[in-house]
Scaffold this motif. Structure first.
Motif, PDB file in Angstrom:
ATOM      1  N   MET A  72     -61.990 -26.552 -39.331  1.00  0.00           N
ATOM      2  CA  MET A  72     -61.624 -26.125 -40.682  1.00  0.00           C
ATOM      3  C   MET A  72     -60.108 -26.103 -40.869  1.00  0.00           C
ATOM      4  O   MET A  72     -59.559 -26.821 -41.680  1.00  0.00           O
ATOM      5  N   LEU A  73     -59.468 -25.293 -40.034  1.00  0.00           N
ATOM      6  CA  LEU A  73     -57.999 -25.214 -40.084  1.00  0.00           C
ATOM      7  C   LEU A  73     -57.462 -25.439 -38.677  1.00  0.00           C
ATOM      8  O   LEU A  73     -57.922 -24.825 -37.716  1.00  0.00           O
ATOM      9  N   GLU A  74     -56.533 -26.358 -38.583  1.00  0.00           N
ATOM     10  CA  GLU A  74     -55.969 -26.645 -37.280  1.00  0.00           C
ATOM     11  C   GLU A  74     -54.453 -26.731 -37.392  1.00  0.00           C
ATOM     12  O   GLU A  74     -53.931 -27.503 -38.192  1.00  0.00           O
ATOM     13  N   VAL A  75     -53.777 -25.907 -36.633  1.00  0.00           N
ATOM     14  CA  VAL A  75     -52.314 -25.894 -36.663  1.00  0.00           C
ATOM     15  C   VAL A  75     -51.817 -26.302 -35.287  1.00  0.00           C
ATOM     16  O   VAL A  75     -52.213 -25.724 -34.280  1.00  0.00           O
ATOM     17  N   LYS A  76     -50.981 -27.356 -35.292  1.00  0.00           N
ATOM     18  CA  LYS A  76     -50.501 -27.868 -34.005  1.00  0.00           C
ATOM     19  C   LYS A  76     -48.987 -27.792 -33.942  1.00  0.00           C
ATOM     20  O   LYS A  76     -48.310 -28.395 -34.771  1.00  0.00           O
ATOM     21  N   ASP A  77     -48.471 -27.036 -32.983  1.00  0.00           N
ATOM     22  CA  ASP A  77     -47.050 -27.056 -32.664  1.00  0.00           C
ATOM     23  C   ASP A  77     -46.158 -26.809 -33.880  1.00  0.00           C
ATOM     24  O   ASP A  77     -45.180 -27.505 -34.100  1.00  0.00           O
ATOM     25  N   GLU A 116     -63.342 -10.834 -37.845  1.00  0.00           N
ATOM     26  CA  GLU A 116     -63.997 -11.096 -36.561  1.00  0.00           C
ATOM     27  C   GLU A 116     -62.964 -11.519 -35.534  1.00  0.00           C
ATOM     28  O   GLU A 116     -63.089 -11.261 -34.354  1.00  0.00           O
ATOM     29  N   LYS A 117     -61.949 -12.217 -36.038  1.00  0.00           N
ATOM     30  CA  LYS A 117     -60.938 -12.749 -35.138  1.00  0.00           C
ATOM     31  C   LYS A 117     -59.583 -12.157 -35.508  1.00  0.00           C
ATOM     32  O   LYS A 117     -59.360 -11.769 -36.642  1.00  0.00           O
ATOM     33  N   VAL A 118     -58.699 -12.109 -34.555  1.00  0.00           N
ATOM     34  CA  VAL A 118     -57.387 -11.563 -34.835  1.00  0.00           C
ATOM     35  C   VAL A 118     -56.311 -12.434 -34.180  1.00  0.00           C
ATOM     36  O   VAL A 118     -56.530 -13.020 -33.118  1.00  0.00           O
ATOM     37  N   MET A 119     -55.193 -12.568 -34.910  1.00  0.00           N
ATOM     38  CA  MET A 119     -54.036 -13.279 -34.345  1.00  0.00           C
ATOM     39  C   MET A 119     -52.863 -12.341 -34.464  1.00  0.00           C
ATOM     40  O   MET A 119     -52.612 -11.798 -35.545  1.00  0.00           O
ATOM     41  N   ASN A 170     -49.733 -22.594 -32.366  1.00  0.00           N
ATOM     42  CA  ASN A 170     -50.940 -23.403 -32.195  1.00  0.00           C
ATOM     43  C   ASN A 170     -52.138 -22.512 -32.425  1.00  0.00           C
ATOM     44  O   ASN A 170     -52.291 -21.504 -31.754  1.00  0.00           O
ATOM     45  N   PHE A 171     -52.945 -22.825 -33.401  1.00  0.00           N
ATOM     46  CA  PHE A 171     -54.193 -22.081 -33.530  1.00  0.00           C
ATOM     47  C   PHE A 171     -55.175 -22.858 -34.385  1.00  0.00           C
ATOM     48  O   PHE A 171     -54.814 -23.811 -35.071  1.00  0.00           O
ATOM     49  N   SER A 172     -56.438 -22.480 -34.285  1.00  0.00           N
ATOM     50  CA  SER A 172     -57.423 -23.115 -35.153  1.00  0.00           C
ATOM     51  C   SER A 172     -58.415 -22.058 -35.606  1.00  0.00           C
ATOM     52  O   SER A 172     -58.612 -21.037 -34.951  1.00  0.00           O
ATOM     53  N   LEU A 215     -46.792 -16.552 -31.443  1.00  0.00           N
ATOM     54  CA  LEU A 215     -48.166 -16.069 -31.425  1.00  0.00           C
ATOM     55  C   LEU A 215     -48.409 -15.463 -30.058  1.00  0.00           C
ATOM     56  O   LEU A 215     -48.388 -16.161 -29.057  1.00  0.00           O
ATOM     57  N   ILE A 216     -48.576 -14.110 -30.016  1.00  0.00           N
ATOM     58  CA  ILE A 216     -48.668 -13.519 -28.684  1.00  0.00           C
ATOM     59  C   ILE A 216     -50.099 -13.211 -28.274  1.00  0.00           C
ATOM     60  O   ILE A 216     -50.373 -12.980 -27.118  1.00  0.00           O
ATOM     61  N   LYS A 217     -51.023 -13.225 -29.213  1.00  0.00           N
ATOM     62  CA  LYS A 217     -52.418 -12.979 -28.812  1.00  0.00           C
ATOM     63  C   LYS A 217     -53.340 -13.500 -29.887  1.00  0.00           C
ATOM     64  O   LYS A 217     -53.084 -13.335 -31.080  1.00  0.00           O
ATOM     65  N   GLN A 218     -54.414 -14.140 -29.489  1.00  0.00           N
ATOM     66  CA  GLN A 218     -55.445 -14.482 -30.458  1.00  0.00           C
ATOM     67  C   GLN A 218     -56.807 -14.484 -29.804  1.00  0.00           C
ATOM     68  O   GLN A 218     -56.935 -14.707 -28.603  1.00  0.00           O
TER      69      GLN A 218
END
Lengths: 240, 261
Positions: A1-6, A199-202, A21-23, A209-212
């Motif tokens: 759905m959502l993809e973030v790269k670098d 449900e998810k946390v970043m 970086n996250f999706s 981004l220190i935790k996801q």
């Protein structure tokens, strides 16, 4: 759905986002946490195409944000920190204008507006001028604007800031209601809000981004507040 | 196209919801109405003077030299230009400045429309508003035509020159308004800019030097002079179009500059 790269964002010499970086999968509700000035709003502005990233890639619903911005914008709903309202319009007139901007036309137009007003509890104020509405109602008009086109991805920047406890509860239940069919990213620094709706946390601090992960994984039995403060102070000592 | 119409309708609505539109409309009609009256009175005085001269020389043909076009209409249209010079900044100051202040700029920029469509919509909205402003002055021309026999040509070309001038005003105004969120600053920038284009022709060092040629090319006065007398030249059309397009281009750069920082 959502993809973030670098994803990298620089303002002059100042780097505000360091290689994110996250999706996010379809239907997830993600809480975006961080202290003030951590880069939450900047990230959201990049995701919505308001600001370009310095480098990095963003893919939303299979489209590349850089090369197909219009296709991406058609599929997102965005509520900025300050709800973007035209003070001299009525609630209904405002929503009609937004639907036209978002390309909703013909028979579905009235249905979509009614649906959004009903979801956000705006029917009783639909003929009132926005300038005369209370802050809570204005926030809800902003939210109605964001969900009008039934976006695949809903981006909410501090949707409950400045609302009273009852209104906060209403907005939260609305977000939960939307969760199934829409993907939602919401930023906040009210931690209890995240544990209740997401449900998810970043967790982001100073552009990193220190935790996801899933809420249960991240907290592992402790309270989210404990985890959050722990991570932030740990990150700060690491940087020093 | 539909996106442009959506923006245009919104612009027009917000013009007529705000008090500015009505203040501008009223001021414009009061001032132009007064100027028209002055024009008629002046014509009457000149007519009497010519009558006396005609009696002295026993030559009634002298009266036929009095030209309604030159004495009333041309001056009246020049006066409209002057009034617009002062009103355009007030009409245009909201354009982008208010969007920035309200945070609605973020809304427009994240909606599935292009910057070009936003600018085109805003331009059209303002243009229609200016049309609504100028249209009632046609009544004065109708009055003149029913009591006299002026030429139609110069009236038409004169109005076209006014619309060309309005296009420049709209583009300059949009550009100034896109630079700041403060409407007063936008208004002052537009006024100074338009005023420069207006007076630069009057301080021209003469047509012989290169500088003189440049100055007279930029001058609004030089390019409204002929149309107001009934002459339309492609170089005047090119002038109005190129100056408007230049400022529309600058507006686009300025709106998109949020993305460069």
């Amino acid at each position: 759905m959502l993809e973030v790269k670098d994803l990298l964002k620089r303002y002059g010499d100042r780097t505000v986002l360091h290689h994110l970086n996250f999706s996010v999968e379809k239907g997830e509700v993600v809480g975006f946490l961080g202290p003030n000035g951590a880069g939450k709003t900047t990230t959201m502005r990049i995701l919505t195409g308001f600001l370009p990233p310095t480098s990095g890639e963003v893919h939303i619903a299979g489209y590349d944000l850089q090369s197909k911005p219009i296709e991406v914008k058609r599929r997102i709903g965005y509520l900025p920190e300050q709800p973007p309202l035209y003070m001299d319009m009525t609630v209904k007139g405002y929503l009609r204008f937004i639907s036209k901007l978002k390309g909703i036309r013909g028979d579905s137009l009235a249905d979509r507006i009614d649906w959004a007003m009903q979801k956000c509890g705006l029917q009783e104020v639909q003929k009132r001028v926005i300038a005369n509405l209370s802050k809570g109602f204005r926030q809800r008009v902003g939210l109605a604007q964001a969900i009008l086109n039934e976006p695949e991805l809903l981006i909410l920047d501090e949707p409950t800031v400045g609302l009273d406890p009852r209104q906060i509860r209403e907005i939260r239940s609305l977000i939960k209601e939307l969760a199934g069919e829409h993907t939602v990213i919401l930023s906040t620094h009210i931690l209890s809000e995240v544990s209740m709706t997401c449900e998810k946390v970043m967790i982001i601090n100073e552009g990193r981004l220190i935790k996801q992960g899933n809420i249960e994984e991240v907290t592992a039995g402790r309270s989210l507040e404990e985890v959050f403060i722990g991570l932030i102070s740990q990150d700060e000592t690491n940087v020093q | 196209m539909r996106n442009i119409i959506a923006i245009t309708t919104k612009e027009l609505k917000s013009f007529f919801v705000s008090p500015i539109a009505y203040v501008v409309l009223m001021l414009f009609l009061v001032v132009t109405g007064y100027l028209f009256y002055i024009g008629i009175v002046e014509f009457q005085l000149t007519y009497r003077r010519f009558q006396t001269i005609a009696q002295i020389y026993k030559n009634p043909q002298i009266l036929e030299n009095l030209n309604v076009n030159a004495i009333i209409i041309e001056r009246f249209l020049v006066n409209i230009l002057f009034v617009l010079l002062f009103l355009m900044p007030a009409i245009m100051m909201r354009s982008f400045a208010e969007e920035k202040r309200n945070g609605t700029e973020e809304l427009l920029m994240t909606a599935p429309i292009t910057v070009n469509q936003i600018i085109a919509g805003k331009f059209l909205g303002s243009f229609i508003f200016v049309l609504a402003l100028i249209l009632p002055t046609i009544v004065y021309q109708v009055l003149l035509f029913s009591f006299s026999t002026p030429e139609l040509g110069p009236v038409v070309t004169g109005y076209l020159a006014i619309l060309g001038f309005a296009c420049i005003g709209i583009s300059v105004g949009m550009f100034a308004s896109s630079l700041t969120q403060n409407q007063i600053i936008a208004m002052v920038i537009t006024f100074v800019c338009m005023f420069m284009f207006f007076i630069i022709g009057m301080i021209s060092p003469g047509e012989e030097t290169v500088l003189g040629k440049v100055v007279s090319y930029v001058s609004i006065y030089q390019h409204t002079k002929d149309p107001l007398r009934g002459l339309i030249d492609t170089k005047d059309i090119v002038y109005f179009a190129s100056l408007s397009l230049l400022f529309i281009f600058l507006t686009k750069q300025s709106v998109e500059s949020v993305r460069w920082r």
